[in-house]
Write a protein that holds these residues in place. Structure first.
Motif, short mmCIF file in Angstrom:
data_model
loop_
_atom_site.label_atom_id
_atom_site.label_comp_id
_atom_site.label_asym_id
_atom_site.label_seq_id
_atom_site.Cartn_x
_atom_site.Cartn_y
_atom_site.Cartn_z
N PHE A 1 -56.46 -20.68 -24.53
CA PHE A 1 -57.42 -21.75 -24.22
C PHE A 1 -57.13 -23.03 -24.99
O PHE A 1 -57.89 -24.00 -24.88
CB PHE A 1 -58.85 -21.27 -24.52
N ALA B 1 -58.21 -16.25 -17.76
CA ALA B 1 -58.12 -17.40 -18.67
C ALA B 1 -57.63 -18.64 -17.94
O ALA B 1 -58.16 -19.75 -18.13
CB ALA B 1 -57.20 -17.06 -19.84
N ASN C 1 -59.58 -22.23 -17.52
CA ASN C 1 -58.96 -23.49 -17.92
C ASN C 1 -58.89 -24.47 -16.75
O ASN C 1 -59.12 -25.67 -16.91
CB ASN C 1 -57.54 -23.24 -18.45
N ILE D 1 -65.95 -18.43 -22.32
CA ILE D 1 -64.74 -18.57 -23.13
C ILE D 1 -65.05 -18.30 -24.60
O ILE D 1 -64.28 -17.62 -25.31
CB ILE D 1 -64.14 -19.98 -22.95
#
Length: 467
Positions: free
Chosen positions: A210, A157, A161, A196
């Protein structure tokens, strides 16, 4: 030997004269032997992978590369060493294989290369982002891959990002509406955002990780030049992702000011989305709008729910059909509100139709009376009945007026002279006729329990037949 590819150092690779199946099998055998014994020079190794990538673009004749042994060989070249042009060529082969043959995805998962792929995504490189994101995106379908260890232990994650932040840095105020990003950047961003979106869909517990990307996603969306295809990639993927994130930041409270409504211009993101919607309606046929424009309307619904009053006021001004024809979609103007009303009755747009009706209802403060006043009886009736909302008194009076008025100059049933003008009475009669037909159709379908006010008036002896 004639028809065989050369494996002698210093000699160029020759294409086989046999069939594709044999040619692909020979290429895989060369890679397998080279991986163990280093029989190829770097240039030859690159040529073999380039040829294999070309062959893998069409599934026919590629059975030799769909075996678990071949996937293992290509994956080792792609992920066992550091990033290089050779490893990326192998990643392209894998992406083609997984796209065209879904059965191979589980074989790759069983071989355990997903962890190495997640680790590779930590590298700040647009090609690696594109290829790894696409491969992992494909792994969200038809496999049992568990993304939780990748997201938690291997910081997948955070890597995604970080790449979004890198993309957003390319969009400065001076570049807005003047330049377009490189195609490679758009491709990488699209694959990143798609991955995502699927992660949030299948692992909603990781959605909050997120949230920090929301300001950067909005920045990219707002500062991109709207193209001739306004919902082309990556714009539609950005909107889809924003639609499933915590836009109000209720759980994490990471933002002092909601990035949707920046203090410098609280309406900028909302108006930009409305502009995209309007341009999309100019560009796409109704059949495509249902899937493409639906998420835009859905996110406008979510924005309205948390927007300050100033933004809500602008949304009402831009989207509600105030002072426009609301009696027939064929008579409507080409302004955005009237065109939305047309789509709200189209048989080609079942999903978009419901979203538009919900948006109009929310813009009307979720009041049935205000909703009817804003968009007209015929447009409002189906939504009110479907949502099991009471038909406003004003709408019921429209039915009564059709039977109680003898002519344009006639008096009402109770003897009172109508205060409304003749043109308004004629509009009421047309509205009543449309609503009557609507209730009759609903009653025949048995999908909802709808009681026509006209029928109720007859049963209660409040109806009088006139000449």
């Amino acid at each position: 030997m004639e028809g065989q590819a050369s494996t002698f150092p210093g000699q160029p690779l020759r294409r086989l004269s046999g069939g594709k199946h044999e040619h692909v099998a020979s290429l895989m055998e060369m890679l397998r032997i080279d991986l163990e014994e280093a029989t190829l020079l770097p240039q030859q190794r690159s040529e073999v992978l380039e040829e294999l990538k070309v062959q893998s673009r069409v599934a026919d004749g590629c059975d030799p590369i769909y075996t678990i042994e071949s996937i293992h060989t290509i994956s080792r070249i792609a992920l066992d060493s550091g990033p290089s042009s050779l490893s990326r060529e192998a990643l392209r082969c894998l992406a083609n294989i997984f796209l065209l043959n879904p059965e191979t995805r589980q074989r790759w998962v069983d071989l355990g290369f997903s962890v190495k792929a997640a680790e590779r995504l930590k590298i700040d490189n647009v090609e690696d982002e594109f290829l790894i994101s696409r491969i992992l995106f494909l792994m969200t379908y038809d496999t049992n891959l568990n993304f939780e260890p990748l997201l938690g232990q291997h910081l997948l994650a955070e890597s995604l990002n970080t790449h979004i932040i890198r993309h957003s840095k390319r969009y400065s105020k001076s570049t807005r509406r003047h330049s377009r990003p490189l195609q490679d950047d758009d491709g990488a961003l699209s694959e990143n955002v798609k991955l995502i979106y699927n992660i949030i869909h299948y692992y909603p517990g990781f959605s909050d990780t997120f949230t920090t990307s929301i300001p950067h996603l909005l920045k990219i969306l707002y500062r991109r030049k709207i193209s001739e295809q306004p919902l082309a990639a990556p714009v539609r993927y950005l909107i889809n992702l924003l639609g499933c994130l915590d836009l109000e930041d209720q759980k994490c409270c990471r933002f002092t000011t909601n990035p949707l409504f920046p203090s410098s211009d609280p309406s900028c993101n909302t108006i930009h989305l409305i502009t995209i919607l309007e341009k999309a309606m100019d560009c796409y046929p109704e059949q495509e709008l249902d899937a493409l424009a639906g998420p835009v309307v859905d996110i406008l619904i979510r924005i309205h729910a948390c927007a300050p009053e100033s933004v809500k006021k602008q949304m009402r001004a831009l989207l509600l059909p105030i002072n426009e024809n609301k009696t027939s979609p064929h008579e409507a103007s080409q302004k955005l509100p009237s065109r939305l009303l047309q789509l709200s009755t189209s048989s080609w747009t079942p999903n978009l139709r419901n979203s538009i009706q919900t948006l109009m209802f929310d813009l009307s403060d979720q009041s049935a009376d205000t909703y009817v006043q804003n968009i007209g009886y015929s447009f409002a009736a189906s939504f009110l009945v479907t949502e099991n909302l009471a038909i406003p008194t004003s709408a019921s009076e429209a039915f009564s007026s059709a039977g109680q008025v003898k002519s344009v100059q006639a008096q009402k049933k109770d003897g009172e002279v109508p205060s409304r003008t003749p043109s308004l009475i004629e509009d009421k009669e047309r509205e009543a006729e449309k609503l009557f037909r609507l209730f009759e159709r609903l009653k025949r379908t048995n999908t909802v329990k709808a009681r026509c006010p006209v029928q109720q008036a007859i049963e209660q002896s409040r109806w009088e037949q006139v000449d």
